[in-house]
Write a protein that holds these residues in place. Sequence first.
Motif, PDB file in Angstrom:
ATOM      1  N   ARG A   4       0.840  -1.205   0.000  1.00 25.55           N
ATOM      2  CA  ARG A   4       0.000   0.000   0.000  1.00 25.55           C
ATOM      3  C   ARG A   4       0.869   1.247   0.000  1.00 25.55           C
ATOM      4  O   ARG A   4       0.589   2.220  -0.693  1.00 25.55           O
ATOM      5  CB  ARG A   4      -0.914   0.001   1.220  1.00 25.55           C
ATOM      6  CG  ARG A   4      -2.055  -0.937   1.111  1.00 25.55           C
ATOM      7  CD  ARG A   4      -2.989  -0.749   2.271  1.00 25.55           C
ATOM      8  NE  ARG A   4      -3.929  -1.847   2.339  1.00 25.55           N
ATOM      9  CZ  ARG A   4      -4.649  -2.126   3.380  1.00 25.55           C
ATOM     10  NH1 ARG A   4      -4.539  -1.407   4.477  1.00 25.55           N
ATOM     11  NH2 ARG A   4      -5.492  -3.124   3.357  1.00 25.55           N
ATOM     12  N   ASN A   5       1.934   1.215   0.800  1.00 23.13           N
ATOM     13  CA  ASN A   5       2.830   2.362   0.876  1.00 23.13           C
ATOM     14  C   ASN A   5       3.521   2.585  -0.470  1.00 23.13           C
ATOM     15  O   ASN A   5       3.701   3.724  -0.896  1.00 23.13           O
ATOM     16  CB  ASN A   5       3.854   2.149   1.990  1.00 23.13           C
ATOM     17  CG  ASN A   5       4.548   3.447   2.354  1.00 23.13           C
ATOM     18  OD1 ASN A   5       4.097   4.522   1.997  1.00 23.13           O
ATOM     19  ND2 ASN A   5       5.655   3.331   3.064  1.00 23.13           N
ATOM     20  N   ASN A   6       3.909   1.518  -1.157  1.00 18.08           N
ATOM     21  CA  ASN A   6       4.533   1.641  -2.478  1.00 18.08           C
ATOM     22  C   ASN A   6       3.560   2.224  -3.497  1.00 18.08           C
ATOM     23  O   ASN A   6       3.948   3.033  -4.338  1.00 18.08           O
ATOM     24  CB  ASN A   6       5.058   0.289  -2.956  1.00 18.08           C
ATOM     25  CG  ASN A   6       6.312  -0.133  -2.210  1.00 18.08           C
ATOM     26  OD1 ASN A   6       6.987   0.695  -1.608  1.00 18.08           O
ATOM     27  ND2 ASN A   6       6.605  -1.431  -2.255  1.00 18.08           N
ATOM     28  N   HIS A   7       2.303   1.798  -3.426  1.00 21.01           N
ATOM     29  CA  HIS A   7       1.292   2.311  -4.349  1.00 21.01           C
ATOM     30  C   HIS A   7       1.039   3.798  -4.093  1.00 21.01           C
ATOM     31  O   HIS A   7       0.913   4.584  -5.041  1.00 21.01           O
ATOM     32  CB  HIS A   7      -0.018   1.516  -4.217  1.00 21.01           C
ATOM     33  CG  HIS A   7       0.071   0.153  -4.794  1.00 21.01           C
ATOM     34  ND1 HIS A   7      -0.443  -0.165  -6.020  1.00 21.01           N
ATOM     35  CD2 HIS A   7       0.641  -0.991  -4.316  1.00 21.01           C
ATOM     36  CE1 HIS A   7      -0.218  -1.433  -6.277  1.00 21.01           C
ATOM     37  NE2 HIS A   7       0.442  -1.965  -5.240  1.00 21.01           N
ATOM     38  N   ARG A   8       0.971   4.173  -2.832  1.00 19.71           N
ATOM     39  CA  ARG A   8       0.757   5.585  -2.494  1.00 19.71           C
ATOM     40  C   ARG A   8       1.933   6.435  -2.968  1.00 19.71           C
ATOM     41  O   ARG A   8       1.744   7.534  -3.475  1.00 19.71           O
ATOM     42  CB  ARG A   8       0.557   5.752  -0.996  1.00 19.71           C
ATOM     43  CG  ARG A   8      -0.768   5.261  -0.513  1.00 19.71           C
ATOM     44  CD  ARG A   8      -0.929   5.512   0.951  1.00 19.71           C
ATOM     45  NE  ARG A   8      -2.153   4.915   1.448  1.00 19.71           N
ATOM     46  CZ  ARG A   8      -2.444   4.755   2.709  1.00 19.71           C
ATOM     47  NH1 ARG A   8      -1.585   5.116   3.645  1.00 19.71           N
ATOM     48  NH2 ARG A   8      -3.587   4.208   3.063  1.00 19.71           N
ATOM     49  N   THR A   9       3.122   5.915  -2.799  1.00 13.65           N
ATOM     50  CA  THR A   9       4.312   6.643  -3.243  1.00 13.65           C
ATOM     51  C   THR A   9       4.306   6.809  -4.760  1.00 13.65           C
ATOM     52  O   THR A   9       4.585   7.896  -5.277  1.00 13.65           O
ATOM     53  CB  THR A   9       5.588   5.905  -2.801  1.00 13.65           C
ATOM     54  OG1 THR A   9       5.549   5.717  -1.391  1.00 13.65           O
ATOM     55  CG2 THR A   9       6.827   6.675  -3.179  1.00 13.65           C
ATOM     56  N   ALA A  10       3.964   5.756  -5.481  1.00  6.82           N
ATOM     57  CA  ALA A  10       3.915   5.822  -6.941  1.00  6.82           C
ATOM     58  C   ALA A  10       2.846   6.811  -7.402  1.00  6.82           C
ATOM     59  O   ALA A  10       3.070   7.603  -8.325  1.00  6.82           O
ATOM     60  CB  ALA A  10       3.656   4.443  -7.521  1.00  6.82           C
ATOM     61  N   ILE A  11       1.696   6.784  -6.757  1.00  6.43           N
ATOM     62  CA  ILE A  11       0.619   7.714  -7.117  1.00  6.43           C
ATOM     63  C   ILE A  11       1.027   9.145  -6.788  1.00  6.43           C
ATOM     64  O   ILE A  11       0.771  10.073  -7.564  1.00  6.43           O
ATOM     65  CB  ILE A  11      -0.691   7.315  -6.405  1.00  6.43           C
ATOM     66  CG1 ILE A  11      -1.223   6.011  -7.008  1.00  6.43           C
ATOM     67  CG2 ILE A  11      -1.724   8.419  -6.522  1.00  6.43           C
ATOM     68  CD1 ILE A  11      -2.407   5.437  -6.299  1.00  6.43           C
ATOM     69  N   ALA A  12       1.684   9.347  -5.680  1.00 12.82           N
ATOM     70  CA  ALA A  12       2.125  10.693  -5.307  1.00 12.82           C
ATOM     71  C   ALA A  12       3.148  11.225  -6.304  1.00 12.82           C
ATOM     72  O   ALA A  12       3.060  12.380  -6.745  1.00 12.82           O
ATOM     73  CB  ALA A  12       2.713  10.679  -3.902  1.00 12.82           C
ATOM     74  N   PHE A  13       4.120  10.404  -6.686  1.00 10.52           N
ATOM     75  CA  PHE A  13       5.110  10.838  -7.675  1.00 10.52           C
ATOM     76  C   PHE A  13       4.460  11.124  -9.024  1.00 10.52           C
ATOM     77  O   PHE A  13       4.812  12.084  -9.720  1.00 10.52           O
ATOM     78  CB  PHE A  13       6.219   9.806  -7.828  1.00 10.52           C
ATOM     79  CG  PHE A  13       7.235   9.845  -6.722  1.00 10.52           C
ATOM     80  CD1 PHE A  13       7.706  11.050  -6.226  1.00 10.52           C
ATOM     81  CD2 PHE A  13       7.733   8.667  -6.179  1.00 10.52           C
ATOM     82  CE1 PHE A  13       8.653  11.092  -5.206  1.00 10.52           C
ATOM     83  CE2 PHE A  13       8.681   8.692  -5.162  1.00 10.52           C
ATOM     84  CZ  PHE A  13       9.132   9.913  -4.671  1.00 10.52           C
ATOM     85  N   SER A  14       3.494  10.299  -9.405  1.00  6.86           N
ATOM     86  CA  SER A  14       2.788  10.524 -10.667  1.00  6.86           C
ATOM     87  C   SER A  14       2.002  11.828 -10.628  1.00  6.86           C
ATOM     88  O   SER A  14       1.990  12.590 -11.597  1.00  6.86           O
ATOM     89  CB  SER A  14       1.843   9.364 -10.966  1.00  6.86           C
ATOM     90  OG  SER A  14       2.573   8.167 -11.092  1.00  6.86           O
ATOM     91  N   ALA A  15       1.338  12.080  -9.518  1.00  7.45           N
ATOM     92  CA  ALA A  15       0.574  13.325  -9.386  1.00  7.45           C
ATOM     93  C   ALA A  15       1.492  14.535  -9.429  1.00  7.45           C
ATOM     94  O   ALA A  15       1.182  15.547 -10.077  1.00  7.45           O
ATOM     95  CB  ALA A  15      -0.227  13.304  -8.086  1.00  7.45           C
ATOM     96  N   ILE A  16       2.630  14.441  -8.787  1.00 10.56           N
ATOM     97  CA  ILE A  16       3.586  15.550  -8.806  1.00 10.56           C
ATOM     98  C   ILE A  16       4.101  15.775 -10.229  1.00 10.56           C
ATOM     99  O   ILE A  16       4.215  16.912 -10.691  1.00 10.56           O
ATOM    100  CB  ILE A  16       4.743  15.284  -7.820  1.00 10.56           C
ATOM    101  CG1 ILE A  16       4.222  15.375  -6.388  1.00 10.56           C
ATOM    102  CG2 ILE A  16       5.885  16.265  -8.038  1.00 10.56           C
ATOM    103  CD1 ILE A  16       5.207  14.917  -5.337  1.00 10.56           C
TER     104      ILE A  16
END
Length: 68
Positions: free
Chosen positions: A5-17
């Motif tokens: 879950r933490n990896n998915h959140r990190t990937a989504i956050a980087f994508s959003a940025i």
Amino acid sequence: MSVERNNHRTAIAFSAIAVIVALVAAFATTFERVGTRKVDNETPPGTMGLAKPHAPLDRAPDQPISGH
């Protein structure tokens, strides 16, 4: 499961940025090229339009075209 879950959140956050940075860059470059000149319908003195003058016709408009 928590690590996934933490990896998915990190990937989504980087994508959003990345998307936000791309949008800001596109916005900035678009407005950099936009001219702020005033537009009006008046033409400068001495101009008659954009078309170039044509040579006069060899015949009247109602005469048929003759072959040489």
